[in-house]
Design a protein around this motif. Structure first.
Motif, PDB file in Angstrom:
ATOM      1  N   ASN A   1      25.086  19.834 -28.097  1.00 39.21           N
ATOM      2  CA  ASN A   1      25.247  20.981 -28.981  1.00 39.21           C
ATOM      3  C   ASN A   1      25.663  22.228 -28.221  1.00 39.21           C
ATOM      4  N   LEU A   2      25.061  22.449 -27.053  1.00 48.03           N
ATOM      5  CA  LEU A   2      25.389  23.634 -26.256  1.00 48.03           C
ATOM      6  C   LEU A   2      26.824  23.576 -25.738  1.00 48.03           C
ATOM      7  N   LEU A   3      27.268  22.400 -25.308  1.00 51.76           N
ATOM      8  CA  LEU A   3      28.646  22.258 -24.847  1.00 51.76           C
ATOM      9  C   LEU A   3      29.639  22.505 -25.971  1.00 51.76           C
ATOM     10  N   VAL A   4      29.330  22.005 -27.155  1.00 50.63           N
ATOM     11  CA  VAL A   4      30.190  22.255 -28.320  1.00 50.63           C
ATOM     12  C   VAL A   4      30.267  23.753 -28.607  1.00 50.63           C
ATOM     13  N   GLN A   5      29.102  24.423 -28.614  1.00 51.18           N
ATOM     14  CA  GLN A   5      29.081  25.864 -28.856  1.00 51.18           C
ATOM     15  C   GLN A   5      29.861  26.624 -27.788  1.00 51.18           C
ATOM     16  N   ASN A   6      29.695  26.230 -26.523  1.00 50.12           N
ATOM     17  CA  ASN A   6      30.393  26.908 -25.440  1.00 50.12           C
ATOM     18  C   ASN A   6      31.905  26.794 -25.596  1.00 50.12           C
ATOM     19  N   CYS A   7      32.378  25.604 -25.928  1.00 50.67           N
ATOM     20  CA  CYS A   7      33.818  25.397 -26.108  1.00 50.67           C
ATOM     21  C   CYS A   7      34.343  26.227 -27.275  1.00 50.67           C
ATOM     22  N   ALA A   8      33.636  26.193 -28.402  1.00 53.78           N
ATOM     23  CA  ALA A   8      34.080  26.938 -29.579  1.00 53.78           C
ATOM     24  C   ALA A   8      34.062  28.441 -29.317  1.00 53.78           C
ATOM     25  N   PHE A   9      33.013  28.920 -28.653  1.00 53.70           N
ATOM     26  CA  PHE A   9      32.915  30.357 -28.370  1.00 53.70           C
ATOM     27  C   PHE A   9      34.030  30.806 -27.427  1.00 53.70           C
ATOM     28  N   ALA A  10      34.286  30.025 -26.377  1.00 51.33           N
ATOM     29  CA  ALA A  10      35.340  30.391 -25.425  1.00 51.33           C
ATOM     30  C   ALA A  10      36.697  30.441 -26.114  1.00 51.33           C
ATOM     31  N   LEU A  11      36.942  29.513 -27.020  1.00 54.62           N
ATOM     32  CA  LEU A  11      38.208  29.501 -27.761  1.00 54.62           C
ATOM     33  C   LEU A  11      38.314  30.706 -28.681  1.00 54.62           C
TER      34      LEU A  11
ATOM     35  N   TYR B   1      30.606  25.004 -19.216  1.00 48.32           N
ATOM     36  CA  TYR B   1      29.320  24.459 -18.775  1.00 48.32           C
ATOM     37  C   TYR B   1      28.248  25.535 -18.602  1.00 48.32           C
ATOM     38  N   GLU B   2      28.435  26.677 -19.230  1.00 41.87           N
ATOM     39  CA  GLU B   2      27.426  27.732 -19.148  1.00 41.87           C
ATOM     40  C   GLU B   2      26.068  27.231 -19.669  1.00 41.87           C
TER      41      GLU B   2
END
Length: 209
Positions: free
Chosen positions: A55-65, A194-195
């Protein structure tokens, strides 16, 4: 309403599938009349805590985009709960992260013209994401890039569609690496992806000391 796993085994129409999704607490994939719970591919054998890491990796990717696209290109960035039409009327699923930049892609529930798809891998889904699912996604004429993010190690694989309609692989393994996303003129750092994720090297199960 019961989920598809407890329903009689038969073929469903697209309309029946959409009706099921409106009332179900879990997501289902639809493939040529067959309905399967998405959760069936995330088996208990996965490492402890994998759900939070995923879930955190998904959020990180979406937020960065979203952050990278702010004030620039008008693209929609969607995560996990937005349905994708892989094959209209025949195949629908829920990518971890999907980006669409087509102004005509305005369906409130379904993405029809993805530019970028990101899947976060787990032990139980990696083979499927790399194999069968990628084969299905290649049918999408709008898709320019398919990215696989490992949650068990520091590893990102990016498949970029070339002008010859082949797919060029780039593998990134360092926090200092950046992932080019040329279709939307962005570069995503692995540090951002990977934050808050422990990226320590995995140890062999039988290692000593």
């Amino acid at each position: 309403m019961p989920d598809a796993e407890s329903l009689p085994q038969r073929r469903y129409t697209v309309e029946e599938y959409f009706a099921l999704e409106e009332q179900s607490d879990i997501r289902h994939e639809y493939y040529h009349g067959e309905i399967s719970p998405m959760d069936e591919f995330d088996l208990p054998a996965d490492m402890a805590g994998s759900t939070k890491r995923h879930n955190l990796l998904v959020q990180n990717c979406a937020f960065a985009l979203r952050l990278g696209l702010r004030g620039k290109q008008r693209c929609g960035v969607f995560a996990e709960n937005v349905r994708l039409a892989v094959d209209l009327g025949q195949h629908y699923n829920y990518p971890d992260v999907v980006v669409s930049c087509d102004p005509a892609d305005d369906d409130p529930r379904i993405v029809h013209a993805p530019t970028l798809i990101i899947e976060v891998l787990s032990k139980s889904t990696e083979a499927r994401d790399r194999g069968w699912k990628f084969e299905q996604y290649q049918q999408l004429p709008s898709l320019r890039q398919y990215v696989l993010v490992s949650q068990s190690r520091l590893l990102v694989d990016s498949f970029l569609r070339t002008k010859h309609n082949t797919w060029e692989l780039t593998t990134l393994r360092q926090l200092t690496d950046e992932l080019p996303v040329p279709a939307i003129n962005l570069r995503l750092s692995l540090k951002d992806i990977y934050e808050e994720i422990d990226t320590s090297p995995l140890r062999l199960a039988n290692s000593v000391g």
